[in-house]
Write an enzyme that holds these catalytic residues in place. Structure first.
Site, PDB file in Angstrom:
ATOM      1  N   ASP A 139       0.837  -1.201   0.000  1.00  0.00           N
ATOM      2  CA  ASP A 139       0.000   0.000   0.000  1.00  0.00           C
ATOM      3  C   ASP A 139       0.870   1.249   0.000  1.00  0.00           C
ATOM      4  O   ASP A 139       0.592   2.217  -0.715  1.00  0.00           O
ATOM      5  CB  ASP A 139      -0.919  -0.018   1.222  1.00  0.00           C
ATOM      6  CG  ASP A 139      -1.742   1.254   1.346  1.00  0.00           C
ATOM      7  OD1 ASP A 139      -2.622   1.479   0.510  1.00  0.00           O
ATOM      8  OD2 ASP A 139      -1.489   2.039   2.288  1.00  0.00           O
TER       9      ASP A 139
ATOM     10  N   GLU B 137      -1.871  -5.442  -3.705  1.00  0.00           N
ATOM     11  CA  GLU B 137      -0.927  -4.656  -2.912  1.00  0.00           C
ATOM     12  C   GLU B 137       0.214  -5.542  -2.395  1.00  0.00           C
ATOM     13  O   GLU B 137       1.373  -5.110  -2.352  1.00  0.00           O
ATOM     14  CB  GLU B 137      -1.655  -3.991  -1.750  1.00  0.00           C
ATOM     15  CG  GLU B 137      -2.573  -2.866  -2.202  1.00  0.00           C
ATOM     16  CD  GLU B 137      -3.235  -2.131  -1.056  1.00  0.00           C
ATOM     17  OE1 GLU B 137      -3.617  -0.970  -1.249  1.00  0.00           O
ATOM     18  OE2 GLU B 137      -3.369  -2.720   0.043  1.00  0.00           O
TER      19      GLU B 137
END
Length: 231
Positions: A52, A124
């Protein structure tokens, strides 16, 4: 070669990166459902945390290049448009993550392989694995490639503020925002509604408009702008 191994090979071909660390790749592709039971298996949740941050860095860099004169507030809105779990899920599907994931049989039966949250989180994690295995440039190539359409369509109409706030909240594992009428004024033919947007852990934000729908949208926009400014 079984179907999943073929899917993993296809994934590497699509993203243009052959992993030197095969265990790292498996780690990124392993959903938390696989770790349940007697034998503890490393899932991809920690990698998701790192991915992320890498994703946000690469997108922020690209936005700075594409919009050199844009103020911080505009960049923050564009970031929220590009970095959310729906966008990550779309990138994951395009890369071939769906069939490459390691999922518990019960999770597969309930549709986890097609779930945007599961695919977004795995995307991610894959970005983090690329960053670790191939450095920032490998992660950057993936993001710029699979988010290319998003960068090309920055000027398309923005999503409804309520949708954007909901995506922001869900990306942080918060519940869906609530909207509460705190005051109604004026005659029946010309009412004014004051509505508060609520999220756990944050101060509510209020707005007033001639309809509940419009007041909700304004309250959501205010809350989203404040949350983005804090991040």
């Amino acid at each position: 070669m079984n179907a999943r191994l073929a899917a993993v090979a296809g994934l590497e071909a699509r993203i243009g990166h052959a992993f030197a660390d095969r265990e790292l790749l498996e780690h990124a592709l392993t959903h938390s459902s696989v770790g349940k039971g007697a034998k503890k298996i490393r899932d991809n949740e920690r990698l998701e945390f790192l991915g992320d941050r890498v994703l946000n860095l690469v997108v922020a860099e690209r936005l700075m290049e594409l919009r050199p004169d844009a103020p911080e507030g505009e960049l923050a809105k564009l970031m929220n448009q590009l970095v959310n779990y729906h966008a990550c899920a779309e990138a994951g599907r395009a890369a071939g993550l769906r069939d490459a994931l390691r999922l518990d049989a019960s999770a597969t039966r309930v549709g986890a392989r097609d779930n945007d949250r599961v695919l977004g989180d795995a995307c991610e994690a894959l970005i983090a694995a690329l960053y670790i295995d191939g450095g920032l440039e490998a992660a950057r190539r993936f993001v710029l490639g699979f988010w290319g359409e998003g960068f090309d369509n920055l000027d398309r109409p923005a999503k409804d503020p309520k949708t954007m706030l909901q995506e922001w909240a869900m990306a942080r594992k918060l519940p869906v925002p609530e909207y509460r009428v705190v005051r109604q004024e004026g005659p029946a033919h010309e009412p004014r509604f004051t509505i508060e947007a609520w999220l756990p852990g944050y101060a509510p934000e209020s707005a007033t408009a001639g309809s509940k729908r419009e007041a909700e949208k304004l309250a959501a926009e205010i809350m989203l702008e404040k949350r983005l400014a804090e991040s």
